[in-house]
Motif scaffolding. Sequence first.
Motif, short mmCIF file in Angstrom:
data_model
loop_
_atom_site.label_atom_id
_atom_site.label_comp_id
_atom_site.label_asym_id
_atom_site.label_seq_id
_atom_site.Cartn_x
_atom_site.Cartn_y
_atom_site.Cartn_z
N THR A 16 -28.16 57.22 21.42
CA THR A 16 -28.36 58.60 20.96
C THR A 16 -29.70 58.67 20.23
N PRO A 53 -23.73 62.41 16.60
CA PRO A 53 -23.90 62.42 18.05
C PRO A 53 -22.76 61.72 18.79
N LEU A 54 -22.25 60.63 18.20
CA LEU A 54 -21.18 59.91 18.89
C LEU A 54 -19.89 60.74 18.95
N LEU A 56 -19.85 63.03 21.70
CA LEU A 56 -19.51 62.42 22.99
C LEU A 56 -17.99 62.39 23.19
N GLU A 116 -22.32 52.47 19.70
CA GLU A 116 -23.77 52.37 19.75
C GLU A 116 -24.23 51.32 18.74
#
Length: 490
Positions: free
Chosen positions: A196, A231-232, A235, A245
């Motif tokens: 990301t 950001p994760l 997802l 990540e």
Amino acid sequence: MDDSPLIRERIEKLAAWRADGIEPYPWSFPGRRPTSEARQRAERLGAGEADAGPPVRVAGRLRAVRVHGRTAFFDLEDAAGRLQLIVRSDEVGTDRFDGWVRRFDPGDLLGADGRPARSKRGELSLDVTELTLLAKAIAPPPEKFHGLQDAEERLRRRYVDLLASPDVRARFRLRARLERAMRAYFDDHDFLGVETPVLLPVASGAAAAPFLTHSNWLDETLQLRIALELPLKRLLVGGLERVYEVGPCFRNEDADTTHHPEFTMVEAYWAYADYHDMRGLIEGLFSRLAEVAADGAPPSSPAAQAAEAFRPPFRTIDFVEALEERSGLSSVPELSIEALRAEVARFDPSVPSDAPVGKLLDRLFAQYVEPTLDAPTFVVDHPLATTPLAKAHRSKPGRVERFELFYRRFELANAYTELNDPIEQERRFREQLSGRPDDRYAYDADFLEALRYGLPPSTGVGFGLDRIALAFTGAASIKDVILFPQVRRR
RNA sequence: GGGCCCGUAGCUCAGCUCGGUAGAGCAGGCGGCUCUUAACCGCAAGGUCAGGGGUUCGAAUCCCCUCGGGCCCGCCA
């Protein structure tokens, strides 16, 4: 820079090679084998014997030279280890022998051809027929026995630290093995490795000062990420269900033995699972990492101790119960902010008068409980005030579903059942914004928008890879497990 | 941000308390040695004592400032 007499002497030797038509920086050295291969073949021999089989070719750095009249012993070191080269005048000829002894210096990179052999004293060796200069070192390496000791130089010129010290190389190899095992563990549990953005309009997901940079294209200030969290989670909204990540994060704050402004963060998010599931996953991961660290390590090493300590199940303590037990306080959740501040002031008179409840509780825990957390310990169910991004506990009022893993008195991992209520999340963001400026979580409107589409019930974990390396290598400081740590300009 | 400590040859370190011409080992140079392994023996060479200022007849040494680093504390999800 090159005016040292020692360097001038080496440059003169370099010129002498060229004068003889020998290029001191050749292009390649085909057919080179690791020194371990020569050692393995030599192991079968008796003292003073040479292997009659095919010759072997090795290459590496010249670490030491012992000239003994018409015989010379060179210590050659490559990634596989050290190999003694025996150079005999009657084997290679007087002229070449004299030239080699005179012109090769410790630190030079060289190639050797010869027969595996054992010296008369039994040392695994190569009986040399040919030596080839592969790269002349014009800077002298550190002293061969003590290596580079100066702490500052070791950080500023890590390449010298590495070339002088096999231990340092081994430490960074172990770090890489830990990372590989960690990725393999997540991969094997069906987590998807993703990347990301590092550059963001607003860095969020943690309370930390960001680094700022500028995009010429957008003509906008951008921030370097301080966490991977938001950001994760997006997802998971997108249906990826299990993601992780590994990557650098940046916090514009002071460095110490467990903090560094640039560090490697690992975060994993797991949909349709809660923090109990995550605790099991993390227990398995850390016991696996400890095994990897201990593989091949001596029994008393920090890695071996870690493997012993990280045998599941890890100890689990309740945040509030542990704090009450260690501090002697009772009914901590009912204490007023004034009472909490008074308790902190007993050992820290400089506590700010506007410190929020969460910070005061963290201070008390750090004072009374953390110093006792040497063995791997899960601290669970923190007061809600300390943890704005976690989901409220399903059965303990005023708490969140969270665990932290401690080892050797510092935090190794932090996890919770994720907050997925978009309305509640927006409320908490706004609450943070009204707090002290250095305490706020950046308001991320797009993340709130994502939550509105539905984040499955989920759990997430975060930890610093550098601290993993710190814990399992026994290094004293985070700078010892970062190849090129930040140092002030001289 | 506060306290303590460190900085001397390319490298590893003495010397600083009690001021009096800057020392050793490794590496490098020259010479010796055909099984050493921190090889050994001999000779010679190598210094902005972190930088600046002060005290003093005289400062690596005492004092002050600056730079860099380490440790402890504080801060820091």
